[in-house]
Design a protein around this motif. Structure first.
Motif, PDB file in Angstrom:
ATOM      1  N   LEU B  43       4.205  -9.141  10.295  1.00 44.87           N
ATOM      2  CA  LEU B  43       4.148 -10.462  10.916  1.00 44.87           C
ATOM      3  C   LEU B  43       3.168 -10.469  12.084  1.00 44.87           C
ATOM      4  O   LEU B  43       2.694 -11.520  12.502  1.00 44.87           O
ATOM      5  N   PRO B  46      -0.906  -9.048   9.736  1.00 45.93           N
ATOM      6  CA  PRO B  46      -0.615  -9.406   8.346  1.00 45.93           C
ATOM      7  C   PRO B  46      -1.494  -8.662   7.335  1.00 45.93           C
ATOM      8  O   PRO B  46      -1.065  -8.466   6.204  1.00 45.93           O
ATOM      9  N   ASP B  47      -2.670  -8.252   7.720  1.00 54.72           N
ATOM     10  CA  ASP B  47      -3.550  -7.590   6.756  1.00 54.72           C
ATOM     11  C   ASP B  47      -3.435  -6.080   6.852  1.00 54.72           C
ATOM     12  O   ASP B  47      -4.421  -5.353   6.803  1.00 54.72           O
ATOM     13  N   ASN B  51      -3.655  -4.815   2.322  1.00 55.56           N
ATOM     14  CA  ASN B  51      -2.834  -5.695   1.475  1.00 55.56           C
ATOM     15  C   ASN B  51      -2.574  -5.198   0.059  1.00 55.56           C
ATOM     16  O   ASN B  51      -2.708  -5.957  -0.900  1.00 55.56           O
ATOM     17  N   ALA B  53      -0.453  -4.661  -3.195  1.00 54.69           N
ATOM     18  CA  ALA B  53       0.635  -5.531  -3.645  1.00 54.69           C
ATOM     19  C   ALA B  53       2.003  -4.938  -3.330  1.00 54.69           C
ATOM     20  O   ALA B  53       2.911  -5.651  -2.921  1.00 54.69           O
ATOM     21  N   SER B  56       3.402  -5.655   0.138  1.00 56.76           N
ATOM     22  CA  SER B  56       3.355  -7.018   0.656  1.00 56.76           C
ATOM     23  C   SER B  56       4.715  -7.402   1.250  1.00 56.76           C
ATOM     24  O   SER B  56       5.758  -6.867   0.866  1.00 56.76           O
ATOM     25  N   TRP B  57       4.668  -8.317   2.176  1.00 53.52           N
ATOM     26  CA  TRP B  57       5.813  -8.635   3.022  1.00 53.52           C
ATOM     27  C   TRP B  57       7.070  -8.949   2.216  1.00 53.52           C
ATOM     28  O   TRP B  57       8.160  -8.457   2.511  1.00 53.52           O
ATOM     29  N   GLY B  58       6.906  -9.795   1.193  1.00 50.58           N
ATOM     30  CA  GLY B  58       8.070 -10.221   0.427  1.00 50.58           C
ATOM     31  C   GLY B  58       8.805  -9.051  -0.195  1.00 50.58           C
ATOM     32  O   GLY B  58      10.037  -8.973  -0.164  1.00 50.58           O
ATOM     33  N   ARG B  59       8.046  -8.111  -0.743  1.00 50.18           N
ATOM     34  CA  ARG B  59       8.690  -6.980  -1.409  1.00 50.18           C
ATOM     35  C   ARG B  59       9.382  -6.075  -0.394  1.00 50.18           C
ATOM     36  O   ARG B  59      10.468  -5.549  -0.654  1.00 50.18           O
ATOM     37  N   TYR B  62      12.675  -7.680   0.565  1.00 45.78           N
ATOM     38  CA  TYR B  62      13.699  -7.476  -0.461  1.00 45.78           C
ATOM     39  C   TYR B  62      14.325  -6.086  -0.320  1.00 45.78           C
ATOM     40  O   TYR B  62      15.541  -5.915  -0.346  1.00 45.78           O
ATOM     41  N   LEU B 411       1.701 -24.690  12.373  1.00 46.65           N
ATOM     42  CA  LEU B 411       1.196 -23.402  12.820  1.00 46.65           C
ATOM     43  C   LEU B 411       1.512 -23.137  14.298  1.00 46.65           C
ATOM     44  O   LEU B 411       1.569 -21.979  14.714  1.00 46.65           O
ATOM     45  N   VAL B 414       4.419 -20.921  14.479  1.00 46.13           N
ATOM     46  CA  VAL B 414       4.097 -19.528  14.156  1.00 46.13           C
ATOM     47  C   VAL B 414       3.471 -18.858  15.375  1.00 46.13           C
ATOM     48  O   VAL B 414       3.812 -17.740  15.753  1.00 46.13           O
ATOM     49  N   ARG B 415       2.556 -19.599  15.998  1.00 47.86           N
ATOM     50  CA  ARG B 415       1.870 -19.074  17.181  1.00 47.86           C
ATOM     51  C   ARG B 415       2.873 -18.805  18.302  1.00 47.86           C
ATOM     52  O   ARG B 415       2.819 -17.780  18.968  1.00 47.86           O
ATOM     53  N   ARG B 418       4.986 -15.584  17.950  1.00 48.84           N
ATOM     54  CA  ARG B 418       4.340 -14.274  17.952  1.00 48.84           C
ATOM     55  C   ARG B 418       4.817 -13.338  19.073  1.00 48.84           C
ATOM     56  O   ARG B 418       5.168 -12.190  18.789  1.00 48.84           O
ATOM     57  N   TRP B 421       8.066 -11.995  18.130  1.00 45.96           N
ATOM     58  CA  TRP B 421       7.984 -11.022  17.031  1.00 45.96           C
ATOM     59  C   TRP B 421       7.499  -9.673  17.540  1.00 45.96           C
ATOM     60  O   TRP B 421       7.895  -8.626  17.043  1.00 45.96           O
TER      61      TRP B 421
END
Lengths: 408, 478
Positions: B43, B46-47, B51, B53, B56-59, B62, B411, B414-415, B418, B421
């Motif tokens: 977060l 992010p890169d 990146n 697969a 990646s964040w979603g995985r 989980y 956005l 999100v800012r 930060r 986070w």
């Protein structure tokens, strides 16, 4: 007596155990099965007769959406709340989710809700955004998915195409149901007194996603003197990634967009034109609408954008050059751009993207010449160097500047 | 009833299974925490690492939650059950051989393949049910085997006058088996809003019928076993237990307030959520009153973990009751507030209970290494980490909620999040250090040091004799 009571109390676990199981069953019945029946009923009565499902490609995209955990940052569930509706459009009705196996409602929003994402962003925007989100939004925290591409946003693999097809389908069924569908659902709802249920219908103005571009629509009149500081901040946060820090269409996201973003420094805009574009977006391009921003923010943005144009010394243009320009324009340009340069020529209905409106945006000669020589990639504006001489190109570039109409 | 459980007849505890599950718990914990830390870093950056697969964040997300629930808490609960069930019932668990099967299934047919499959892109986009369905089948099998393993001793003993931990064990295992398919299979068969209704039930049941009962079983066990005093009130224990099992399942729909799910179901769930807060007050009052004299910060680290878990339980439950109310929910729902809430539940309440349970049973494995100092560090590091993280995320949630109510572009939220986070990722330092200290606490130090530390903190007494004292009902009923 006391012994009996003690025995009864010691055996009470039997009663309690039965009750415990009963409460569990009750929870499933009351919070699972019964709402299921109500929702099924609602779906049956409120749904249009043949709601559009997902294509095979969209279904594959949906699997990718699930696999990557998109639902863990993007909900697909617009709540019956004004704050939700103002940002994302109409609350989600039961029948809209009838093909969702499994549902992708989500419980967290790091990014915006996507229930009405369809037609909000163009395909090139989606590809650029999935490939490298921060080129389009510097402060986004969205993961990048380069593995869906062959090395560049212009070379999407099938998976990227499927995912974008799916994203573009979100909210489509409700939209295709149209006003008849809404009326039908409203009648079937039988809920004239249910304030919350009515929220789903009465807010027609909020029906569409406020970020969604539209081809035509009224726009609020913006005050000409917006707050410049606020405008510059909004621009830096929301526009600079594509339009460039100084409005020169050279932001990190610009290269992947077709057409490229407008060169704000190369045009003189009327406040009305800026207001129109901010309010309605530019359909067919990556320029989204900003109807969720308050109008004073839009006015501030318009002020900031207007500041990018550096007024140039106006050369005195010979009359015969303008005459030549007028002839060339009438013969070659008016069909699309319109006789008065309003972007409303007779061929407009054939075009995916509305042609430039020279009344509201006066291009610099250099900007016009660039478009005339190279065409505008991603639109039907072709290069004219083969058809027109250099003199004719210059003539028409000067000529179109004359359409500009500063607001009285 | 005490004649049912004579100290001499106290059966041997399968200490090897306790140890195996305990170690597996900590190993899976460290891996799950690594997933969580990576997700939190992504977060901010992010890169990360180009990146790929699988990263990646979603995985990662989980694998983080499934690993914590099934790997860490599941194994820790099993470790505790192998110790506690024989002592609670005076009878051995069904079969050590079966125990090896459960251990193998749980770790090598559920947790490990689940992680790998998710990273490889095979998963299920349903909260607390992210492992793909093929893994869910093994979870159900393992849960059924666990019931065969742990419940017969209770039935052989007889269900009259069972100590409350026993009830939590029985209830937790049985209802988890019943509820698990509801969140993992039903939404695949029932579409959209209808499926979401079942999902909501499971989201809450995963915490309410699996994590909470087994964590409370540990707390209810550790407090009297470590203080050598019966629980304050057996009546309150049982009242709290049954109310919990009546009310918890009815909470589920509060995850979808202001949705299209029928309002009466939402109101019902909101009401149950408020009542649940009342029940938790009963449970926690009983537990805290049982701690009289030992204090919340006991010298015995196992007891200290259990006591702090109790406090976290109170706070997180009251918070849950409050945030289920419509006026609060409409603002904080979808925000980091909820992430703070779930960490207070899983990292505060459940993890402290599980860590306390592990430390307690470790003290009673004569051949296990035990490092009291490391465990002491673990406690304080985790304590600081949880407080920092939850406070930070709660404030972040309020900031996000306020921006979402305004007309600011998305956005902006999100800012604004930060810096919070960043602090959240910072809180991973004490938390990860605390978990490493937990690992050291249970794998370094002299063998048998656990028992010594028990003697130092609560006086010398053969550990085997603790068991009958756990059943205060025996004295109350006679």
């Amino acid at each position: 007596m006391s012994r009996d009571a003690g025995r009864f109390l010691r055996m009470s676990y039997v009663v309690a155990s039965v009750a415990g199981v009963a409460f569990f069953v009750m929870s499933v019945a009351l919070l699972g099965i019964w709402p299921g029946h109500v929702l099924e009923d609602e779906t049956r009565t409120m749904s249009p007769e043949h709601p559009l499902g997902l294509t095979v490609s969209e279904q594959r995209g949906r699997v990718i959406y699930g696999r990557e955990g998109c639902a863990y940052c993007h909900t697909q569930q617009i709540r019956y709340l004004h704050a939700d509706m103002a940002r994302f459009g109409s609350p989600t009705l039961a029948w809209e989710t009838r093909f969702d196996y499994p549902h992708l409602w989500g419980t967290r929003r790091i990014g915006p809700d996507l229930a009405r994402e369809g037609s909000t962003h163009s395909e090139d925007w989606h590809f650029a955004h999935l490939y490298a989100p921060r080129t389009l939004m510097a402060d986004s925290v969205m993961p990048a998915y380069p593995s869906l591409f062959d090395g560049s946003p212009d070379r999407p693999r099938q998976e990227a195409r499927d995912l974008v097809a799916y994203l573009d389908s979100l909210g489509r069924a409700r939209e295709l149901a149209g006003p008849e569908g809404e009326a039908h659902a409203r009648t079937a709802c039988q809920c004239p007194d249910d304030e919350m249920a009515q929220m789903a219908f009465h807010a027609t103005a909020l029906n569409a996603n406020p970020a969604r571009p539209r081809r035509q629509g009224a726009a609020p009149k913006l005050a000409p003197a917006g707050n410049l500081g606020r405008g510059q901040q909004l621009y830096a946060h929301n526009c600079a990634s594509c339009h460039g820090a100084r409005g020169e269409a050279d932001g990190p996201g610009a290269a992947a967009l077709h057409p490229r973003p407008a060169n704000l420094a190369g045009h003189e805009y009327t406040v009305d034109r800026l207001g129109y574009v901010l309010w309605n977006g530019v359909a067919g391009t990556a320029m989204q609408a900003w109807r969720d921003l308050p109008t004073q923010d839009l006015a501030a943005l318009a002020r900031a954008v207007g500041g990018f144009y550096v007024a140039q010394q106006q050369p005195t243009v010979p009359v015969d050059l303008l005459d030549l320009g007028a002839r060339v324009y009438k013969a070659n340009c008016a069909q699309c751009h319109g006789d008065a340069g309003a972007g409303d020529g007779s061929a407009v209905g054939e075009l995916r993207i509305t042609p430039a409106d020279f009344r509201g945006a006066r291009p610099s000669v250099a900007e016009s010449l660039r478009a005339l020589r190279n065409g505008v990639e991603g639109t039907q504006m072709a290069p004219w160097t083969g058809r027109l001489s250099e003199a004719e190109l210059s003539a028409v570039a000067y000529y179109v500047r004359g359409f500009y109409q500063e607001r009285p | 009833m005490s004649q049912n459980v004579s100290p001499a007849a106290t059966p041997a505890v399968e200490t090897r299974l306790v140890y195996a599950h305990g170690l597996a718990a900590i190993v899976t914990l460290l891996i799950s925490v690594a997933f969580g830390i990576l997700a939190s870093i992504e977060l901010l950056v992010p890169d990360l690492a180009g990146n790929p697969a699988w990263l990646s964040w979603g995985r990662l997300r989980y694998d983080h939650t499934q690993g914590i629930m099934l790997g860490w808490l599941g194994n820790a609960f099993f470790a505790f059950l192998y110790h506690a069930v024989p002592l609670l019932t005076g009878r051995p668990v069904t079969s050590a051989r079966l125990g090896q099967w459960i251990f193998g299934l749980w770790n090598f047919a559920v947790v490990a393949p689940g992680w790998v499959l998710v990273l490889a892109g095979f998963s299920q986009p349903l909260e607390w049910a992210e492992f793909p369905m093929v893994v869910d089948v093994f979870v159900v099998i393992a849960l059924a085997l666990a019931i065969i393993q742990f419940l017969p001793p209770f039935f052989r003993r007889g269900l009259e006058d069972l100590y409350v931990s026993s009830w939590y064990v029985i209830g937790g295992l049985v209802f988890t088996l019943l509820a698990y398919p509801m969140g993992n299979f039903v939404p695949e068969l029932v579409p959209g809003a209808r499926g979401a209704a079942f999902s909501g039930l499971w989201i809450h049941d995963a915490v309410g019928l699996f994590v909470t009962p087994l964590a409370l079983a540990i707390i209810y066990y550790v407090i009297p076993a470590a203080t050598r005093r019966p629980i304050f009130s057996h009546f309150l224990s049982m009242l709290g237990f049954w109310l919990l099992f009546f009310l918890y399942p009815l909470n589920g729909t509060h995850h979808y307030i202001y949705s299209v799910i029928p309002m009466s179901a939402q109101i019902g769930a909101i009401t149950a959520s408020a009542l649940l807060g009342v029940d938790v007050i009963i449970v926690v009052a009983n537990l805290l009153l049982s701690l009289r004299g030992s204090g919340v910060f006991s010298r015995d680290v196992a007891l200290r973990f259990a006591a702090m878990s109790t406090i976290f339980y109170l706070v997180v439950s009251i918070q849950g009751s409050v945030q289920a109310q419509m006026s609060v929910n409409q603002a904080v729902h979808f925000s980091d507030w909820v992430i703070g809430h779930s960490h207070l539940a899983m990292l505060g309440f459940a993890t402290f209970a599980a860590a306390g349970g592990l430390a307690h049973v470790w003290q009673r494995i004569p051949w296990a290494r035990y490092n009291a100092r490391a465990l002491d560090w673990s406690y304080w590091l985790l304590f600081a980490g949880v407080i920092l993280m939850v406070t930070d995320l709660t404030v972040a949630g309020l900031v996000e909620a306020r921006l979402w109510q305004s007309a600011a572009p998305w956005l902006d939220s999100v800012r604004a999040a930060r810096p919070y986070w960043l602090i959240r990722t910072g809180s991973a330092i004490p938390i990860a250090a605390g978990f490493i200290a937990l690992l050291l606490g249970l794998t370094t130090g002299p063998k048998g040091a656990g028992l010594q530390s028990v003697e130092q903190t609560i006086g010398l007494e053969p550990v085997r004799e603790i068991a009958p004292r756990l059943a205060p009902a025996a004295s109350e009923a006679s």
